[in-house]
Design a protein around this motif. Structure first.
Motif, short mmCIF file in Angstrom:
data_model
loop_
_atom_site.label_atom_id
_atom_site.label_comp_id
_atom_site.label_asym_id
_atom_site.label_seq_id
_atom_site.Cartn_x
_atom_site.Cartn_y
_atom_site.Cartn_z
N ASN A 174 34.55 1.66 8.76
CA ASN A 174 34.78 0.52 9.77
C ASN A 174 35.68 -0.54 9.19
N GLY A 175 36.26 -0.29 7.87
CA GLY A 175 37.18 -1.12 7.45
C GLY A 175 36.37 -2.51 7.40
N ALA A 176 35.01 -2.81 7.37
CA ALA A 176 34.51 -3.75 7.21
C ALA A 176 34.51 -4.72 5.99
N LEU A 177 34.68 -5.88 5.82
CA LEU A 177 34.84 -6.72 4.62
C LEU A 177 33.52 -6.68 4.05
N PRO A 178 33.37 -6.11 2.78
CA PRO A 178 32.04 -6.06 2.24
C PRO A 178 31.46 -7.46 1.78
N MET A 179 29.99 -7.73 2.16
CA MET A 179 29.28 -8.67 1.55
C MET A 179 28.86 -8.65 0.38
N PHE A 180 28.62 -7.36 -0.11
CA PHE A 180 28.01 -7.10 -1.42
C PHE A 180 28.52 -5.46 -1.68
N GLU A 181 27.94 -5.19 -2.83
CA GLU A 181 28.44 -3.74 -3.15
C GLU A 181 27.38 -2.96 -3.83
N VAL A 182 27.26 -1.69 -3.56
CA VAL A 182 26.06 -0.77 -4.09
C VAL A 182 26.78 -0.15 -4.96
N VAL A 183 26.15 -0.16 -6.21
CA VAL A 183 26.59 0.70 -7.22
C VAL A 183 25.36 1.51 -7.98
N ASP A 184 25.74 2.43 -8.80
CA ASP A 184 24.60 3.20 -9.21
C ASP A 184 24.11 2.52 -10.45
N GLN A 185 25.04 2.05 -11.26
CA GLN A 185 24.59 1.25 -12.70
C GLN A 185 25.12 -0.01 -12.69
N LEU A 186 24.58 -0.87 -13.60
CA LEU A 186 24.92 -2.13 -13.58
C LEU A 186 26.33 -2.37 -14.27
N PRO A 187 27.33 -2.96 -13.51
CA PRO A 187 28.79 -3.01 -14.22
C PRO A 187 28.92 -3.64 -15.40
N ILE A 188 29.61 -3.44 -16.20
CA ILE A 188 29.71 -3.91 -17.62
C ILE A 188 30.09 -5.33 -17.79
N HIS A 189 31.03 -5.63 -16.74
CA HIS A 189 31.17 -7.05 -16.69
C HIS A 189 29.93 -8.10 -16.10
N LEU A 190 29.10 -7.37 -15.69
CA LEU A 190 27.76 -8.17 -15.33
C LEU A 190 26.63 -7.94 -16.51
N SER A 191 26.82 -7.17 -17.05
CA SER A 191 25.87 -6.99 -18.25
C SER A 191 26.34 -7.56 -19.44
N ASN A 192 27.71 -8.10 -19.60
CA ASN A 192 27.95 -8.76 -20.83
C ASN A 192 27.84 -10.32 -20.65
N PRO A 193 26.95 -10.90 -21.44
CA PRO A 193 26.73 -12.44 -21.45
C PRO A 193 27.72 -13.09 -21.76
N ASP A 194 28.92 -12.54 -22.57
CA ASP A 194 30.19 -13.44 -23.04
C ASP A 194 31.13 -13.70 -21.85
N VAL A 195 30.93 -12.88 -20.76
CA VAL A 195 31.73 -13.11 -19.45
C VAL A 195 31.40 -14.13 -18.64
N LEU A 196 32.23 -15.10 -18.52
CA LEU A 196 31.82 -16.33 -17.35
C LEU A 196 31.85 -15.81 -16.00
N ASN A 197 31.13 -16.28 -15.24
CA ASN A 197 31.14 -16.28 -13.83
C ASN A 197 31.81 -17.34 -13.27
N LEU A 198 33.05 -17.16 -12.38
CA LEU A 198 33.57 -18.10 -11.72
C LEU A 198 32.60 -19.15 -11.00
N THR A 199 32.78 -20.36 -11.13
CA THR A 199 31.83 -21.30 -10.19
C THR A 199 32.86 -22.29 -9.48
N PRO A 200 32.38 -22.88 -8.34
CA PRO A 200 33.19 -24.07 -7.78
C PRO A 200 33.58 -24.87 -8.47
N ASP A 201 34.98 -25.50 -8.16
CA ASP A 201 35.05 -26.77 -8.98
C ASP A 201 34.08 -28.07 -8.80
#
Length: 346
Positions: free
Chosen positions: A296-323
């Motif tokens: 449907n070409g819908a803009l995803p609100m979330f993603e479905v993955v089989d395993q936790l992506p590396i960038h989410l399991s790495n505590p040294d990677v900072l998530n972007l937050t609003p100013d």
């Protein structure tokens, strides 16, 4: 058209409707006896979770018939009464919220109420539901399968007394999947509206909790570009069971036409809920979500993955937050936990 309208009204009326109440036993023994003015998100959490418990015990097609509550329906209703010993009472939610950093009487956001309800399910052996809260806009199927196979401990095959059993041999616990999202900064990005509509159409949908700043609602469907919702902002007397255990349940069912709100008016901080009664049901949900995004070409609100992506399991990677300059606007509605969510789009 009249038949469709009648079907919608029956569905709305059959949902458990939790509103502000007054004259219930003091929370914590010395706390408030009413949640007017502060408990609307707690009530919305009760409503979306009650819908899951209803699906678990009586089925999605159950309809209220205005007869004396009995059987499993009576058990469900009892679990949400305003009493300290009810599994999902305002008392239990408010007191469990202290562990999430919320004092009794403080405003909750969608993420906090979801986290509290997840903890409370550990005491509800009757329903035996697994609750997964998908953070960072990511549903990890491996985590969910492990949770539903091993219960809430997530400790592998030795969990729950099934020593020596492989994870695949464990019985599947029905799943409540809650996904806290932020679909914009100060207002919802309209690019997500079609995707949101499709979520309501899924057979596993429990609806959405969210609303406007400082006013929470339980959204259960849509007509055109308007959301249909149950509004908790009505103060009613607390209901006590009779000596024989009977409950007068009229006030727990909204018997007037449902409220409506244009989708563009809702606050972008929401939590989307789904219920999967079996592993096959969960597999079907995954397939439907992936197909929605592909075809449907819908803009995803979330993603479905089989395993936790590396960038989410790495505590040294900072998530972007609003100013920090946006903090005042965010504080209108979001929890401190919600402010850690990644902004999907502006």
């Amino acid at each position: 058209m009249d038949a469709e309208k009648e079907e919608i009204l029956n569905d709305v009326t059959s949902r458990l409707w939790f509103t502000y109440r007054r004259n219930f036993p003091p929370i914590g023994g010395t706390g408030p006896t009413s949640d007017t003015g502060w408990g609307c998100m707690l009530r919305c959490g009760q409503m979306i979770f009650a819908q899951a418990v209803m699906c678990r015990h009586v089925g999605r097609d159950w309809r209220w018939n205005k007869q004396k509550p009995r059987g499993e329906y009576l058990g469900i209703l009892t679990a949400f009464l305003d009493k300290k010993d009810s599994y999902y009472s305002i008392h239990q939610i408010a007191q469990m919220g202290v562990g999430e950093g919320k004092y009794i009487g403080q405003w909750y956001g969608p993420n906090t109420v979801a986290q509290v309800l997840r903890k409370l399910t550990a005491f509800d052996q009757w329903s035996s539901i697994a609750v997964h809260i998908a953070m960072d806009n990511t549903v990890v199927t491996e985590e969910i399968r492990r949770l539903c196979r091993t219960g809430n401990c997530g400790a592998g095959p030795l969990c729950n007394g099934h020593a020596g059993a492989s994870e695949s041999d464990m019985p599947w616990k029905p799943l409540v999947l809650l996904i806290p999202l932020r679909l914009g900064l100060s207002e919802i990005n309209e690019a997500y509206i079609e995707t949101l509509k499709h979520c309501f159409m899924l057979p596993q949908s429990l609806g959405v909790i969210g609303g406007r700043p400082n006013s929470a609602y339980y959204f259960i469907g849509y007509v055109g570009d308007e959301l249909i919702y149950l509004d908790p902002h009505t103060t009613q007397l607390s209901v006590e069971p009779s000596d024989s255990g009977d409950i007068i349940d009229d006030s727990f069912h909204c018997q007037h036409p449902p409220c409506r709100m244009h989708m563009s008016e809702i606050d972008p901080s929401i939590a989307v809920g789904f219920f999967c009664n079996s592993e096959e049901d969960f597999d079907d949900w995954c397939q439907r979500i992936r197909k929605l995004y592909l075809t449907n070409g819908a803009l995803p609100m979330f993603e479905v993955v089989d395993q936790l992506p590396i960038h989410l399991s790495n505590p040294d990677v900072l998530n972007l937050t609003p100013d920090s300059s946006d903090a005042d606007r965010l504080d209108r509605f979001f929890d401190s936990e919600d402010e850690e969510f990644e902004i999907l789009s502006f």
